[in-house]
Each structure stands twice: as C-alpha cells, then as structure tokens.
Motif scaffolding. Structure first.
Motif, PDB file in Angstrom:
ATOM      1  N   SER A 184       0.814  -1.229   0.000  1.00 33.46           N
ATOM      2  CA  SER A 184       0.000   0.000   0.000  1.00 33.46           C
ATOM      3  C   SER A 184       0.839   1.267   0.000  1.00 33.46           C
ATOM      4  CB  SER A 184      -0.915   0.000   1.232  1.00 33.46           C
ATOM      5  OG  SER A 184      -0.138   0.173   2.396  1.00 33.46           O
ATOM      6  N   GLY A 185       2.158   1.132   0.044  1.00 28.07           N
ATOM      7  CA  GLY A 185       3.011   2.317   0.018  1.00 28.07           C
ATOM      8  C   GLY A 185       3.068   3.050   1.356  1.00 28.07           C
ATOM      9  N   ARG A 186       2.523   2.424   2.394  1.00 27.04           N
ATOM     10  CA  ARG A 186       2.478   3.078   3.707  1.00 27.04           C
ATOM     11  C   ARG A 186       2.460   2.037   4.799  1.00 27.04           C
ATOM     12  NH1 ARG A 186      -2.098   6.473   2.256  1.00 27.04           N
ATOM     13  NH2 ARG A 186      -3.285   4.795   3.177  1.00 27.04           N
ATOM     14  N   VAL A 187       3.102   2.334   5.914  1.00 26.74           N
ATOM     15  CA  VAL A 187       3.012   1.435   7.062  1.00 26.74           C
ATOM     16  C   VAL A 187       3.202   2.245   8.346  1.00 26.74           C
ATOM     17  CG1 VAL A 187       5.488   0.797   7.047  1.00 26.74           C
ATOM     18  CG2 VAL A 187       3.816  -0.783   8.029  1.00 26.74           C
ATOM     19  N   VAL A 188       2.493   1.840   9.380  1.00 26.05           N
ATOM     20  CA  VAL A 188       2.656   2.487  10.688  1.00 26.05           C
ATOM     21  C   VAL A 188       3.427   1.514  11.578  1.00 26.05           C
ATOM     22  CG1 VAL A 188       1.481   3.517  12.675  1.00 26.05           C
ATOM     23  CG2 VAL A 188       0.419   3.646  10.413  1.00 26.05           C
ATOM     24  N   VAL A 189       4.490   2.017  12.194  1.00 25.09           N
ATOM     25  CA  VAL A 189       5.238   1.196  13.158  1.00 25.09           C
ATOM     26  C   VAL A 189       5.148   1.922  14.491  1.00 25.09           C
ATOM     27  CG1 VAL A 189       7.464   0.153  13.737  1.00 25.09           C
ATOM     28  CG2 VAL A 189       6.808   0.440  11.333  1.00 25.09           C
ATOM     29  N   GLU A 190       4.827   1.184  15.542  1.00 24.15           N
ATOM     30  CA  GLU A 190       4.692   1.864  16.833  1.00 24.15           C
ATOM     31  C   GLU A 190       5.120   1.023  18.013  1.00 24.15           C
ATOM     32  OE1 GLU A 190       0.545   2.894  16.164  1.00 24.15           O
ATOM     33  OE2 GLU A 190      -0.095   1.419  17.640  1.00 24.15           O
ATOM     34  N   GLU A 191       5.249   1.713  19.130  1.00 19.50           N
ATOM     35  CA  GLU A 191       5.595   1.109  20.409  1.00 19.50           C
ATOM     36  C   GLU A 191       4.499   0.135  20.837  1.00 19.50           C
ATOM     37  OE1 GLU A 191       5.016   4.354  23.112  1.00 19.50           O
ATOM     38  OE2 GLU A 191       5.458   3.168  24.883  1.00 19.50           O
ATOM     39  N   LYS A 192       4.890  -0.994  21.390  1.00 21.78           N
ATOM     40  CA  LYS A 192       3.896  -1.937  21.916  1.00 21.78           C
ATOM     41  C   LYS A 192       3.485  -1.484  23.318  1.00 21.78           C
ATOM     42  CE  LYS A 192       3.376  -6.749  23.316  1.00 21.78           C
ATOM     43  NZ  LYS A 192       3.993  -8.083  23.342  1.00 21.78           N
ATOM     44  N   LEU A 193       2.191  -1.307  23.488  1.00 22.49           N
ATOM     45  CA  LEU A 193       1.665  -0.837  24.768  1.00 22.49           C
ATOM     46  C   LEU A 193       1.241  -2.028  25.627  1.00 22.49           C
ATOM     47  CD1 LEU A 193      -0.518   1.925  23.126  1.00 22.49           C
ATOM     48  CD2 LEU A 193       1.515   2.362  24.503  1.00 22.49           C
ATOM     49  N   ILE A 194       1.453  -1.907  26.928  1.00 18.45           N
ATOM     50  CA  ILE A 194       1.080  -2.992  27.846  1.00 18.45           C
ATOM     51  C   ILE A 194       0.002  -2.483  28.789  1.00 18.45           C
ATOM     52  CG2 ILE A 194       1.931  -4.651  29.582  1.00 18.45           C
ATOM     53  CD1 ILE A 194       3.422  -4.991  26.975  1.00 18.45           C
ATOM     54  N   GLY A 195      -1.090  -3.204  28.879  1.00 21.97           N
ATOM     55  CA  GLY A 195      -2.159  -2.792  29.790  1.00 21.97           C
ATOM     56  C   GLY A 195      -3.461  -3.492  29.453  1.00 21.97           C
ATOM     57  N   GLN A 196      -4.577  -2.894  29.839  1.00 19.19           N
ATOM     58  CA  GLN A 196      -5.895  -3.460  29.580  1.00 19.19           C
ATOM     59  C   GLN A 196      -6.642  -2.575  28.587  1.00 19.19           C
ATOM     60  OE1 GLN A 196      -7.620  -6.251  30.339  1.00 19.19           O
ATOM     61  NE2 GLN A 196      -5.715  -7.041  31.195  1.00 19.19           N
ATOM     62  N   GLU A 197      -7.229  -3.224  27.586  1.00 13.30           N
ATOM     63  CA  GLU A 197      -7.948  -2.469  26.556  1.00 13.30           C
ATOM     64  C   GLU A 197      -9.404  -2.232  26.959  1.00 13.30           C
ATOM     65  OE1 GLU A 197      -7.347  -3.824  22.448  1.00 13.30           O
ATOM     66  OE2 GLU A 197      -5.555  -4.863  23.170  1.00 13.30           O
ATOM     67  N   PHE A 198      -9.952  -1.130  26.491  1.00 11.84           N
ATOM     68  CA  PHE A 198     -11.388  -0.866  26.690  1.00 11.84           C
ATOM     69  C   PHE A 198     -11.905   0.011  25.551  1.00 11.84           C
ATOM     70  CE2 PHE A 198     -11.191   3.572  28.231  1.00 11.84           C
ATOM     71  CZ  PHE A 198      -9.864   3.672  28.611  1.00 11.84           C
ATOM     72  N   SER A 199     -13.221  -0.024  25.371  1.00 13.21           N
ATOM     73  CA  SER A 199     -13.845   0.742  24.290  1.00 13.21           C
ATOM     74  C   SER A 199     -14.705   1.851  24.882  1.00 13.21           C
ATOM     75  CB  SER A 199     -14.773  -0.159  23.459  1.00 13.21           C
ATOM     76  OG  SER A 199     -14.095  -1.332  23.059  1.00 13.21           O
ATOM     77  N   LEU A 200     -14.479   3.076  24.423  1.00  7.12           N
ATOM     78  CA  LEU A 200     -15.368   4.170  24.805  1.00  7.12           C
ATOM     79  C   LEU A 200     -15.959   4.771  23.531  1.00  7.12           C
ATOM     80  CD1 LEU A 200     -16.661   6.053  26.900  1.00  7.12           C
ATOM     81  CD2 LEU A 200     -14.766   7.603  26.533  1.00  7.12           C
ATOM     82  N   MET A 201     -17.266   4.609  23.387  1.00  3.89           N
ATOM     83  CA  MET A 201     -17.950   5.106  22.190  1.00  3.89           C
ATOM     84  C   MET A 201     -18.759   6.352  22.553  1.00  3.89           C
ATOM     85  SD  MET A 201     -19.183   1.444  20.597  1.00  3.89           S
ATOM     86  CE  MET A 201     -20.189   0.955  22.005  1.00  3.89           C
ATOM     87  N   SER A 202     -18.750   7.324  21.651  1.00  2.00           N
ATOM     88  CA  SER A 202     -19.511   8.558  21.875  1.00  2.00           C
ATOM     89  C   SER A 202     -20.400   8.834  20.664  1.00  2.00           C
ATOM     90  CB  SER A 202     -18.568   9.754  22.046  1.00  2.00           C
ATOM     91  OG  SER A 202     -17.522   9.459  22.939  1.00  2.00           O
ATOM     92  N   PHE A 203     -21.632   9.265  20.939  1.00  2.00           N
ATOM     93  CA  PHE A 203     -22.476   9.796  19.869  1.00  2.00           C
ATOM     94  C   PHE A 203     -21.984  11.213  19.587  1.00  2.00           C
ATOM     95  CE2 PHE A 203     -25.681   6.960  22.037  1.00  2.00           C
ATOM     96  CZ  PHE A 203     -25.899   6.096  20.966  1.00  2.00           C
ATOM     97  N   CYS A 204     -21.789  11.557  18.310  1.00  2.00           N
ATOM     98  CA  CYS A 204     -21.230  12.873  17.961  1.00  2.00           C
ATOM     99  C   CYS A 204     -22.075  13.557  16.899  1.00  2.00           C
ATOM    100  CB  CYS A 204     -19.828  12.713  17.372  1.00  2.00           C
ATOM    101  SG  CYS A 204     -18.659  11.914  18.472  1.00  2.00           S
ATOM    102  N   ASP A 205     -22.312  14.864  17.094  1.00  2.00           N
ATOM    103  CA  ASP A 205     -23.074  15.584  16.059  1.00  2.00           C
ATOM    104  C   ASP A 205     -22.204  16.574  15.289  1.00  2.00           C
ATOM    105  OD1 ASP A 205     -22.736  17.790  17.681  1.00  2.00           O
ATOM    106  OD2 ASP A 205     -24.867  18.162  18.001  1.00  2.00           O
ATOM    107  N   GLY A 206     -20.913  16.379  15.368  1.00  2.00           N
ATOM    108  CA  GLY A 206     -19.998  17.287  14.672  1.00  2.00           C
ATOM    109  C   GLY A 206     -19.243  18.159  15.639  1.00  2.00           C
TER     110      GLY A 206
END
Ligand code: AMP
Ligand code: GLY
Length: 438
Positions: A184-206
C-alpha cells in the motif's frame, strides 16, 4: 400518527440490535434494510429487506431513491469507507454515520496517528508512518523487541501484527513492514503498549459528543485470552458505567480524547464528524493511550450499550444529523451487561460453513441477536463468521454473565464460545494486572 422511514445498512448482530432500538422508538419507525445476507432477526423487524453488497452504490441508490427514508444509519465500516454516506447525501438523505472524509479516522491508521500529533492531542504511543524504507530499520532499533506493525487501510483487524504475539524479533517486524510498504506504500510502526484495553464510544453531532458506558471486548478466540484475533468473542460492561480495572480518571482521559479528536477532525477537514466515534483505548502504567479509532458502533459493544439505552434512538440519530444532540436526553440504565458470541468451530481461521444449527429455548431475561447465519426454508445455517450473540443484563456482571452463559447452550451444532468472558476469575486477573502496572 405518521411514522418515520429509516434506512439501515448492515446485517450483523450489531445491526439487529440497532434495528430493535429503532423499532422501540416512539416515532413509529418503518425499517428499510440493505444487508449482505438475510438476517432473520432483522427481517422480522423490517418493512423491506434488500439483500445486496452493502458497498454497492448503485443498488443502494436505487433502493433509497424509491423508499425516500427520513434518514439512514450505517452499521459496518466498509460502506462508510466506500462512500455510501456521501452517495446518500447526494440524494439528500442524511445519515447518522460519518462521511468518507472523516470516516478516515477508522480506515486510515496513519491519518489518525498524524491527526493526534498535528493537533497535539495526547494519547499516541511512540510511532512513525513510513512511505519508504528510509529510517525504518533505525526506528525498529529504537523500539527494540516491543513493536507493533500496522498495515494502513481496513483489514478487519488482520493488518496489525504485534511483537511477541504474531512476530518475533526485529527481522520479522522489518519483513512485515516491508511487505506492507509494497502492498500500500504506507506502514505504521509503533511502540507496543502494555495494559488493559477498553472501548469508549460517543455519539457525535460534529461538535457535541455524548459518551456511552465503557465496555471491554475479548478479541482472542480462546479462553484465557489466547489464540488468534477475532472480530470480538464477547464483551461486558458494569452497572456503574466504569470497568472493574479502570478508574474514573482513566475513563475521563479517554472521553477527553474523543472530544478533542471531534474538534480536530472538523478543523482538519472542514467536515463535521456525525455518528458514533469509537475509541479503542488501553490503560497503561503511563496513562490512557489510543490503540485505534472506529467510525461506527462496535460489534459486540453495540449489544452492551444499546441494551442499556433508555432514550429514544431515533431522537439520538436526528440529534446527530441536525447538530442538536446537546438538546437530546441520552440515558443508559445503571445495569451490568455481558454479551457472548457463539461462533462456528474453527473460527476465525478455518470456520465450518453451511452446517445446520438448532436454537433451543432461550432462557428468560436473555436476548439473542443474529449475526452470520443463513435462514433457509428448513432452518438456520452457519455462514462462517460469528453466529449468534447472547446478552444478559443484570445488577452485577456476575449475574449478567450467568444469564448469557445459560443461553449459549441453547445452540446445538458445530459451534463454540468463550465461557470465561465476564467471569469473576477472568476479571480479577485484569484487575490484578492493572494493580501490578500502576
Ligand atoms: P487494531 O486493529 O488497531 O485495533 O489492532 C488490533 C489489536 O492489536 C488491538 O486490539 C490490540 O490488542 C493490538 N494492538 C494494536 N496496537 C497496539 C499497540 N500499540 N500496542 C499493543 N497492542 C496493540
Ligand atoms: N469490537 C471490535 C470492533 O467492533 O471493531
């Protein structure tokens, strides 16, 4: 009283509960659905149901032009990336889902990392976006053995490879990064994070955002968080709208990030982000960090939050569209939820397909949402992905888990599920892990 016509796009369990939430509205909804397969749960709620590719602009345009819905809402990410929301807007049909330009928040991992950096929003791990091999090796040397390589674009969670899990040592990381560059001509390389994952979803109107209760998903296929990554095997949320391993401060950090990103998106593109902004976060020793953004409700997370939604989903969708979300009451019941998916044997790598399943009596207090199943004249068949989601709602996570667990056994056939999701034993491990990190 005249009703409202709503166009819903998608055919999974997430869209099944979205359909249910729409039908509960006081606005008397007539539901029109475009889905990639016939979901029996959604079909039972729909006026009309077109089976078509959810990214097929021509088919959807024709259907929508005939139906003329009051508004549309899109479940999955693919149609958002494909520009279905944009196409509907050209037909003067507004959606409670984001336009393609701002939907990039999900479809391009490099765009999102760069956006946070450009607007100085804290939450990124150490990362670099590469367009060629220049500096690639040096960055791997800097990160050492703890790195993550992310292919850019929608890959259904399969484009991300984490050191220690999918890749070992710098050489394997470099090789995969080179493969992504070639693709794809692009790649993201990043630090590996250690911890617990969670999802926070928000309704957004702009400009305005309202948070939903936080949820934890379980991506790994097998018990004890082992095995290959999946779309999500199950989720839970707590009665206080926090999670047992999270502090209020951490939830607020995540919430702040969503709000800042909402503002940044408009400043960056001139387009308002309207819809659900789903932040995938990780609580680490150094604070909350962003794993990724999604431009839609999570699946299974939608089953947790929409089971608790006390407010009118149509009012929320219209608030999103009309930029009046600040005038809409958005309330969630103070109860715990546990959602467990029943999936085909062999899922996710070699799932059995086309096998018949029988669904017995579902215990009282549990809701079932259909996902990847095919309703034929003689019964229900597995179609290769997550099949049915069972949701328990109760005063405590333990009780909600007991309810969901009591229902998974009602499915007979070549299927499995994760018994441990939402159990005290697994949650205690997560709490202990965070204690250790802090
Ligand atoms: P994503 O598609 O970005 O959600 O990544 C899929 C999974 O990879 C996430 O749910 C995480 O478990 C893992 N992951 C992604 N980025 C990181 C990171 N920087 N550090 C550790 N794990 C990660
Ligand atoms: N639960 C993961 C997702 O919806 O992407």
């Amino acid at each position: 009283m005249s009703g409202k016509k709503v166009l819903l796009i998608g055919n999974g369990a997430r869209e099944h509960i979205m359909a249910e939430a729409l039908k509960k509205s006081r606005h008397h909804v007539e539901l029109y659905v475009v889905g990639g397969a016939m979901n029996p749960g959604i079909k039972a709620l729909a006026e009309e149901y077109l089976v078509a590719d959810v990214c097929d602009k021509d088919a959807i345009a024709e259907f929508a032009s005939r139906v003329r819905p009051d508004f549309a809402v899109v479940g999955p990410e693919a149609p958002i990336e494909a520009g279905i929301v944009d196409m509907l807007l050209e037909l003067e049909i507004h959606s409670a889902s984001p336009l393609q330009t701002v939907g990039r928040l999900e479809s391009s991992k490099s765009y999102t990392r760069d956006l946070l950096e450009k607007f100085q929003i804290p939450g990124n791990p150490d990362f670099k976006v590469f367009y060629n091999e220049e500096g690639l090796e040096d960055f791997f040397l800097e990160l050492g053995d703890d790195y993550v390589v992310k292919a850019d674009g929608l890959k259904g969670g399969k484009g991300v490879k984490v050191s220690g899990d999918h890749l070992n040592g710098m050489e394997e990381g470099l090789a995969y990064a080179r493969e992504c560059l070639k693709d794809s001509g692009r790649v993201v390389v990043e630090e590996k994070l250690i911890g617990q994952e969670f999802s926070l979803m928000s309704f957004c109107d702009g400009t305005y955002a309202v948070d939903m209760p936080v949820v934890q998903d379980h991506k790994r296929a097998y018990e004890g968080d082992e095995g290959p990554n999946t779309g999500g095997m199950g989720t839970y949320s707590d009665a206080n709208h926090l999670l047992p391993f999270l502090t209020l401060h951490e939830v607020n950090e995540a919430s702040d990030m969503n709000k800042k990103v909402l503002k940044a998106l408009f400043e960056d593109t001139g387009v308002y982000y309207k819809g659900v902004m789903y932040g995938g976060f990780i609580a680490t020793a150094k604070g909350v960090r962003l794993i990724e953004y999604n431009a839609r409700l999570g699946d299974p997370e939608a089953m947790n939050v929409l089971s608790l939604l006390r407010s009118d989903f149509v009012d929320i969708c219209e608030g999103i569209i009309n930029k009046t979300l600040d005038q809409v009451t958005v309330e969630f019941e103070k109860k715990a939820t546990v959602c467990k998916y029943v999936v085909p044997e062999g899922y996710p790598d070699k799932p059995v397909k086309g096998e018949k399943i029988e669904v017995g009596e579902i215990p009282e207090g549990v809701h079932a949402y259909y996902a990847s199943v095919d309703q034929r004249d003689d019964g229900l068949y597995l179609s290769g992905s997550r099949a049915i989601a069972f949701v328990g709602v109760a005063d405590t996570i333990e009780e909600a888990e007991r309810l969901a667990q009591s229902a998974v056994g009602s499915v007979k056939g070549p299927v499995f599920h994760r018994k441990d999701i939402g159990t005290k034993e697994l949650i205690d491990k997560k709490v202990e892990m965070m204690k250790g990190l802090r």
